[in-house]
Write an enzyme that holds these catalytic residues in place. Structure first.
Site, PDB file in Angstrom:
ATOM      1  N   HIS A 172      38.251  52.706  53.807  1.00 38.98           N
ATOM      2  CA  HIS A 172      36.778  52.713  53.843  1.00 38.98           C
ATOM      3  C   HIS A 172      36.280  53.729  54.868  1.00 38.98           C
ATOM      4  O   HIS A 172      35.323  54.465  54.610  1.00 38.98           O
ATOM      5  CB  HIS A 172      36.236  51.318  54.216  1.00 38.98           C
ATOM      6  CG  HIS A 172      36.489  50.252  53.188  1.00 38.98           C
ATOM      7  ND1 HIS A 172      37.041  49.030  53.497  1.00 38.98           N
ATOM      8  CD2 HIS A 172      36.249  50.224  51.852  1.00 38.98           C
ATOM      9  CE1 HIS A 172      37.131  48.289  52.398  1.00 38.98           C
ATOM     10  NE2 HIS A 172      36.665  48.999  51.383  1.00 38.98           N
TER      11      HIS A 172
ATOM     12  N   LYS B  78      32.254  36.419  45.201  1.00 39.84           N
ATOM     13  CA  LYS B  78      33.620  36.534  45.715  1.00 39.84           C
ATOM     14  C   LYS B  78      33.806  35.556  46.859  1.00 39.84           C
ATOM     15  O   LYS B  78      32.943  35.442  47.729  1.00 39.84           O
ATOM     16  CB  LYS B  78      33.856  37.943  46.260  1.00 39.84           C
ATOM     17  CG  LYS B  78      34.244  38.948  45.205  1.00 39.84           C
ATOM     18  CD  LYS B  78      34.677  40.249  45.851  1.00 39.84           C
ATOM     19  CE  LYS B  78      34.979  41.294  44.792  1.00 39.84           C
ATOM     20  NZ  LYS B  78      35.271  42.615  45.376  1.00 39.84           N
TER      21      LYS B  78
ATOM     22  N   ARG C 264      40.117  55.088  44.179  1.00 42.95           N
ATOM     23  CA  ARG C 264      41.495  55.398  44.562  1.00 42.95           C
ATOM     24  C   ARG C 264      42.346  55.744  43.355  1.00 42.95           C
ATOM     25  O   ARG C 264      43.194  56.607  43.403  1.00 42.95           O
ATOM     26  CB  ARG C 264      42.141  54.195  45.271  1.00 42.95           C
ATOM     27  CG  ARG C 264      41.556  53.884  46.615  1.00 42.95           C
ATOM     28  CD  ARG C 264      41.752  52.445  46.953  1.00 42.95           C
ATOM     29  NE  ARG C 264      41.161  51.609  45.924  1.00 42.95           N
ATOM     30  CZ  ARG C 264      41.041  50.298  45.981  1.00 42.95           C
ATOM     31  NH1 ARG C 264      41.525  49.655  46.999  1.00 42.95           N
ATOM     32  NH2 ARG C 264      40.466  49.630  45.011  1.00 42.95           N
TER      33      ARG C 264
ATOM     34  N   SER D  56      41.339  46.086  50.365  1.00 43.06           N
ATOM     35  CA  SER D  56      41.131  44.929  51.246  1.00 43.06           C
ATOM     36  C   SER D  56      41.974  43.735  50.796  1.00 43.06           C
ATOM     37  O   SER D  56      42.524  43.007  51.632  1.00 43.06           O
ATOM     38  CB  SER D  56      39.655  44.534  51.255  1.00 43.06           C
ATOM     39  OG  SER D  56      38.886  45.555  51.810  1.00 43.06           O
TER      40      SER D  56
HETATM   41  O1  PNS Z   1      33.644  46.237  47.659  1.00 46.97           O
HETATM   42  P1  PNS Z   1      33.225  45.758  46.292  1.00 46.97           P
HETATM   43  O2  PNS Z   1      33.442  44.272  46.174  1.00 46.97           O
HETATM   44  O3  PNS Z   1      33.889  46.530  45.187  1.00 46.97           O
HETATM   45  O4  PNS Z   1      31.630  46.039  46.200  1.00 46.97           O
HETATM   46  C1  PNS Z   1      30.896  45.633  45.066  1.00 46.97           C
HETATM   47  C2  PNS Z   1      29.393  45.726  45.334  1.00 46.97           C
HETATM   48  C3  PNS Z   1      29.028  44.919  46.562  1.00 46.97           C
HETATM   49  C4  PNS Z   1      29.012  47.181  45.583  1.00 46.97           C
HETATM   50  C5  PNS Z   1      28.644  45.189  44.082  1.00 46.97           C
HETATM   51  O5  PNS Z   1      29.104  43.898  43.788  1.00 46.97           O
HETATM   52  C6  PNS Z   1      27.125  45.130  44.280  1.00 46.97           C
HETATM   53  O6  PNS Z   1      26.461  46.150  44.240  1.00 46.97           O
HETATM   54  N1  PNS Z   1      26.576  43.918  44.523  1.00 46.97           N
HETATM   55  C7  PNS Z   1      25.171  43.716  44.764  1.00 46.97           C
HETATM   56  C8  PNS Z   1      24.487  43.030  43.566  1.00 46.97           C
HETATM   57  C9  PNS Z   1      24.197  44.037  42.448  1.00 46.97           C
HETATM   58  O7  PNS Z   1      23.393  44.925  42.573  1.00 46.97           O
HETATM   59  N2  PNS Z   1      24.941  43.862  41.331  1.00 46.97           N
HETATM   60  C10 PNS Z   1      24.821  44.724  40.180  1.00 46.97           C
HETATM   61  C11 PNS Z   1      25.666  45.976  40.312  1.00 46.97           C
HETATM   62  S1  PNS Z   1      25.425  47.051  38.932  1.00 46.97           S
END
Ligand code: PNS
Length: 166
Positions: free
Chosen positions: A18, A42, A92, A130
């Site tokens: 990150h 999650k 990645r 992670s």
């Molecule tokens: O590190 P991650 O878990 O891959 O991150 C995912 C994240 C937090 C970027 C995604 O779940 C997110 O944007 N969540 C906020 C809610 C939202 O906007 N969801 C629709 C995404 S199109």
């Protein structure tokens, strides 16, 4: 005009992968804010406060990085309100791409002015996620090459807590 991006994620925990992506984004944008999603979908190992503390510690070296929490709601709405025209995501491997592609196009649908920028971390972090860091650390493996010393300490504390509960 300040070119501002947001770098969202669950960051459970924030890894050197990150950090690598964040540094690359800082070479492109004037300001990059790390947005930690509370992410009720999650089950996280670390609480919101713990994840925040780790991110704040790791990014404290950068004057142009703020840290914030997305408690609920859409990332696209957050980006609009924050005036960010770019969302940074690290990719990645090819398998990351399908999900990222979907999210990117949905975010663009919700906020047409936003562009998702995909950055590849250094190849040495290709296999660092992670989830695998959590698993290895909770089983007592050495992950010191992949996380900041502060995060390493937090992982050890978490391991001890878990052992104490058994
Ligand atoms: O590190 P991650 O878990 O891959 O991150 C995912 C994240 C937090 C970027 C995604 O779940 C997110 O944007 N969540 C906020 C809610 C939202 O906007 N969801 C629709 C995404 S199109």
């Amino acid at each position: 005009m300040i070119h501002k991006a947001i770098y969202p994620g669950t960051f459970d925990p924030f890894t050197n992968g990150h950090l690598d992506v964040l540094e690359r984004a800082l070479n492109i944008f004037d300001q990059v804010d790390v947005i930690m999603a509370e992410n009720s979908q999650k089950h996280t190992l670390f609480s919101v406060d713990e994840r925040l503390a780790m991110i704040r510690e790791v990014v404290s070296i950068f004057p142009n990085v703020n840290v914030d929490v997305l408690h609920e709601g859409l990332l696209a709405d957050y980006a609009r309100t924050a005036g960010a025209k770019a969302i940074v995501r690290g990719v990645r491997q090819v398998k990351d791409f399908e999900y990222e592609f979907q999210m990117s196009l949905l975010n663009r649908h919700l906020y047409p002015e936003v562009t998702t920028v995909f950055l590849m971390p250094n190849v040495k972090y290709t296999y660092v996620a992670s989830s695998i860091i959590r698993e290895v650390a909770m089983l007592g493996g050495d992950v010191s090459k992949f996380v900041h010393p502060y995060v390493l300490d937090m992982l050890s504390v978490k391991r001890e807590e878990k052992k104490g509960r058994k």
